[in-house]
Design a protein around this motif. Structure first.
Motif, short mmCIF file in Angstrom:
data_model
loop_
_atom_site.label_atom_id
_atom_site.label_comp_id
_atom_site.label_asym_id
_atom_site.label_seq_id
_atom_site.Cartn_x
_atom_site.Cartn_y
_atom_site.Cartn_z
N LEU A 26 0.49 -1.04 0.45
CA LEU A 26 0.19 -0.54 0.06
C LEU A 26 1.35 0.97 -0.01
N THR A 27 2.15 0.91 0.68
CA THR A 27 2.55 2.14 0.68
C THR A 27 3.97 2.84 -1.03
N HIS A 28 4.29 1.45 -0.77
CA HIS A 28 5.07 1.25 -1.92
C HIS A 28 4.63 1.52 -3.20
N GLY A 29 3.47 1.10 -3.37
CA GLY A 29 3.34 -0.35 -5.10
C GLY A 29 2.99 -1.70 -5.02
N CYS A 30 2.58 -1.54 -5.80
CA CYS A 30 2.86 -3.49 -6.32
C CYS A 30 4.40 -3.66 -6.50
N PRO A 31 5.20 -4.69 -5.81
CA PRO A 31 6.24 -5.13 -5.66
C PRO A 31 7.19 -5.71 -7.45
N VAL A 32 5.88 -5.40 -8.70
CA VAL A 32 6.27 -6.17 -10.16
C VAL A 32 6.35 -4.74 -10.57
N CYS A 33 5.13 -3.80 -10.74
CA CYS A 33 5.35 -2.63 -11.91
C CYS A 33 5.47 -1.57 -10.84
N GLY A 34 5.60 -1.43 -9.99
CA GLY A 34 5.31 -0.15 -9.28
C GLY A 34 4.33 0.73 -9.01
N ALA A 35 3.33 0.13 -9.64
CA ALA A 35 1.94 0.45 -9.81
C ALA A 35 1.10 0.99 -8.17
#
Length: 45
Positions: A26-35
């Motif tokens: 929730l803080t940093h976004g998707c761990p794969v694409c950063g969304a």
């Protein structure tokens, strides 16, 4: 033990996560694409 299933709204990746991983996503976004994501992208296992 996984508590949630995260589904990325951008890349569609599904990942089982625990509560600390959920907060990090929730803080940093998707761990794969950063969304950017919000709580609606998590379902309880």
């Amino acid at each position: 033990m996984s508590e949630f299933v995260f589904t990325c709204p951008e890349c569609g990746q599904r990942i089982e996560v625990n509560a600390p991983m959920r907060e990090a996503t929730l803080t940093h976004g998707c761990p794969v694409c950063g969304a950017s994501v919000d709580s609606q992208h998590f379902a309880s296992c």
